[in-house]
Design an enzyme around this catalytic site. Structure first.
Site, short mmCIF file in Angstrom:
data_model
loop_
_atom_site.label_atom_id
_atom_site.label_comp_id
_atom_site.label_asym_id
_atom_site.label_seq_id
_atom_site.Cartn_x
_atom_site.Cartn_y
_atom_site.Cartn_z
N ARG A 131 1.11 -21.47 26.12
CA ARG A 131 2.35 -21.04 25.26
C ARG A 131 2.24 -20.26 24.09
O ARG A 131 1.04 -20.10 23.64
CB ARG A 131 3.05 -22.47 24.93
CG ARG A 131 3.61 -23.65 25.72
CD ARG A 131 4.45 -22.75 27.01
NE ARG A 131 5.03 -23.85 27.71
CZ ARG A 131 4.34 -24.28 28.94
NH1 ARG A 131 3.64 -23.57 29.36
NH2 ARG A 131 5.31 -25.24 29.65
N HIS A 137 8.82 -13.59 10.92
CA HIS A 137 9.35 -13.49 9.41
C HIS A 137 9.27 -14.83 8.65
O HIS A 137 9.66 -14.72 7.53
CB HIS A 137 10.69 -12.53 9.13
CG HIS A 137 10.57 -11.07 9.49
ND1 HIS A 137 10.43 -10.81 10.90
CD2 HIS A 137 10.40 -10.06 8.56
CE1 HIS A 137 10.31 -9.46 10.84
NE2 HIS A 137 10.53 -8.93 9.64
N ASP A 140 0.76 -1.14 0.01
CA ASP A 140 0.01 -0.01 -0.02
C ASP A 140 1.03 1.17 -0.15
O ASP A 140 0.83 2.31 -0.71
CB ASP A 140 -0.79 -0.10 1.29
CG ASP A 140 -1.99 1.11 1.50
OD1 ASP A 140 -2.02 1.90 0.21
OD2 ASP A 140 -2.53 1.20 2.66
N ARG A 190 -2.34 -28.64 25.93
CA ARG A 190 -2.08 -27.21 26.27
C ARG A 190 -2.86 -26.22 25.12
O ARG A 190 -3.38 -26.81 24.37
CB ARG A 190 -0.42 -26.97 25.87
CG ARG A 190 0.34 -27.46 27.06
CD ARG A 190 1.80 -27.20 26.47
NE ARG A 190 2.70 -27.14 27.76
CZ ARG A 190 3.86 -27.80 27.69
NH1 ARG A 190 4.51 -27.84 26.52
NH2 ARG A 190 4.61 -27.49 28.75
N SER A 245 2.43 -8.19 -0.96
CA SER A 245 2.58 -8.03 0.43
C SER A 245 1.98 -9.29 1.02
O SER A 245 0.95 -9.66 0.45
CB SER A 245 1.67 -6.81 0.75
OG SER A 245 1.62 -6.96 2.19
N ILE A 246 2.39 -9.76 2.10
CA ILE A 246 1.82 -10.91 2.65
C ILE A 246 0.38 -10.78 3.42
O ILE A 246 -0.46 -11.54 3.57
CB ILE A 246 2.50 -11.85 3.59
CG1 ILE A 246 2.93 -10.86 4.71
CG2 ILE A 246 3.77 -12.46 2.81
CD1 ILE A 246 3.51 -11.79 5.67
N ASP A 247 -0.02 -9.28 3.51
CA ASP A 247 -0.92 -9.00 4.44
C ASP A 247 -2.39 -9.25 3.85
O ASP A 247 -3.24 -8.93 4.43
CB ASP A 247 -0.72 -7.63 4.82
CG ASP A 247 0.60 -7.31 5.44
OD1 ASP A 247 1.15 -8.43 6.08
OD2 ASP A 247 1.07 -6.19 5.57
N MET A 304 1.35 -12.25 11.25
CA MET A 304 1.67 -10.88 10.87
C MET A 304 0.22 -10.54 10.00
O MET A 304 -0.79 -11.20 9.98
CB MET A 304 2.67 -10.86 9.89
CG MET A 304 3.98 -10.88 10.36
SD MET A 304 5.27 -10.67 9.10
CE MET A 304 6.86 -10.45 9.89
O1 F6P Z 1 3.67 -5.67 5.53
C1 F6P Z 1 4.54 -7.02 5.54
C2 F6P Z 1 4.79 -7.14 7.07
O2 F6P Z 1 5.46 -8.50 6.97
C3 F6P Z 1 3.76 -7.04 7.87
O3 F6P Z 1 2.77 -8.02 8.23
C4 F6P Z 1 4.45 -6.75 9.22
O4 F6P Z 1 3.83 -5.98 10.31
C5 F6P Z 1 5.75 -6.09 8.64
O5 F6P Z 1 5.64 -6.41 7.25
C6 F6P Z 1 7.13 -6.29 9.28
O6 F6P Z 1 7.90 -5.28 8.85
P1 F6P Z 1 9.53 -5.60 8.85
O7 F6P Z 1 9.98 -6.80 8.03
O8 F6P Z 1 9.99 -4.22 8.46
O9 F6P Z 1 9.96 -6.03 10.46
#
Ligand code: F6P
Length: 366
Positions: A278, A284, A105, A187, A150-152, A194
């Site tokens: 837990r 990442h 974005d 558990r 973007s994975i989001d 993310m």
């Molecule tokens: O926008 C992708 C993303 O992986 C988000 O899900 C996460 O909040 C952010 O990037 C993490 O950013 P960075 O790699 O800079 O820690």
């Protein structure tokens, strides 16, 4: 011959390489020259070796690689006027006035702003003697197409963003692995995923992984959520379930705007049930590794379309977002996608959560 620049910008995502490969090869196939701009907008600002002519075989063997082989960055300098001027200068000096940006974005919004300011920047560069009047005349516009990497899955205008499907696979595998150890020990696990301000990864992997409970930014829980959660987990156990899995989106919050973190949920469970749940923060891992088949073909299809779009008009009146709708490639004016995406956060801020979910408009295509 037309010159197309391709860059990946912002956070990396699986499938970006498939897009780069498709853009380079489709561009060559259409008779254009293609240049990789390394390290995103930072590379455009630095110029020199960061802008690299690409041949057919330069993108061989990258389809199955995670991340982006041409590098990416979140450039602070690009936010400044001088940074943008230098980027325009380097693009013009390399004869590039068609650009395909694969990013999230923020990167696409920034790219659109530069595109709109292009004529003004060009005039300023001529005035300052940094480019010639002929160079300015040869590149009066910048054609931009954006692919959402973007994975989001947080951008309206495409059912899926590049990387989301792979990230969902990774999360689901992790949840499966956690479930087996959780079952053995009876558990509860709290898995943080993310997604920034978007709950797509959390919601879809909660369904795919058979989780008991999930927390999403677009749907903050009403007061009393602590007791309701404990009740749902308790009923699962009473019905014979040996594990309890809670998936929390990293952007989740309550209706007062206080973050609902894995630690907070752990504290609630400790206080109300005495259980020491837990926590697994996937981090990442979700963004790395091999892209899924979906991310490869979808990124390829969008990349080919983006090349067609930046080449077909001398001046696109508005940058385009190239994405997918119901498994078909679909183009949307970037401004519409950007504004619709903004509306989601506005609705969340106003407390109109139903409207936020409606406005998010995510697809269920995979
Ligand atoms: O926008 C992708 C993303 O992986 C988000 O899900 C996460 O909040 C952010 O990037 C993490 O950013 P960075 O790699 O800079 O820690």
């Amino acid at each position: 011959r037309a010159r197309i620049g391709v860059m990946t910008s912002g956070g990396d995502a699986q499938g970006m390489n498939a897009a780069v490969r498709a853009i380079v090869r489709a561009g060559i196939h259409q008779g254009a020259e293609v240049f990789a701009i390394r390290e995103g907008w930072q590379g455009a600002i630095l110029g020199g070796d960061h802008i690299q002519h690409m041949g057919w075989s330069d993108v061989s063997g990258i389809l199955n690689k995670g991340g982006t082989v041409i590098g990416t960055a979140r450039s602070q300098e690009f936010r400044t006027r001088e940074g943008q001027l230098r980027a325009v200068e380097n693009l013009i000096l390399n004869g590039i006035d068609r650009l395909i940006v694969i990013g999230g974005d923020g990167s696409l919004t920034g790219s659109r702003a530069l595109c709109l300011a292009w004529p003004e920047y060009v005039a300023e560069l001529v005035e300052a003697g940094r480019i010639t009047a002929e160079q300015a005349l040869a590149h009066p516009h910048l054609n931009i197409a954006g692919l959402v990497g973007s994975i989001d899955n947080d951008m309206v205008g495409t059912d899926m963003t590049i990387g989301t499907d792979s990230a969902m696979h990774r999360i689901t595998e992790a949840v499966d692995a956690i479930s087996s150890t959780a079952e053995s020990h009876r558990r509860t696990f709290i898995v943080e995923v993310m997604g920034r301000h978007c709950g797509y990864l959390a919601l879809m992997t909660a369904i795919a992984g058979g989780a008991d409970y999930t927390f999403l930014p677009e749907s903050p829980p009403r007061d009393g959520w602590e007791e309701r959660m404990v009740d749902v987990l308790g009923r699962g156990r009473a019905a014979g379930r040996r594990d309890s899995i809670i998936i929390v989106a990293e952007g989740a919050a309550d209706r007062e705007g206080h973050a609902i973190t894995a630690e907070r949920i752990q504290g609630v469970l400790r206080d109300l049930t005495g259980e020491e749940a837990r926590i697994t923060i996937l981090g990442h891992v979700q963004r790395g590794g091999t892209p899924s088949a979906y991310d490869r073909w979808m990124a390829t299809a969008c990349g080919v379309e983006a090349v067609k779009r930046v080449l077909e008009a001398d001046a696109l009146s508005e940058p385009l977002l190239v994405g997918v709708r119901r498994d078909e490639v679909h183009c949307t004016p970037l401004i519409e996608a950007v504004e619709a995406t903004r509306r989601v956060s506005d609705y969340v801020a106003e407390g109109d959560y139903e409207a936020a979910i409606e406005a998010r408009g995510v697809g269920f295509t995979t």
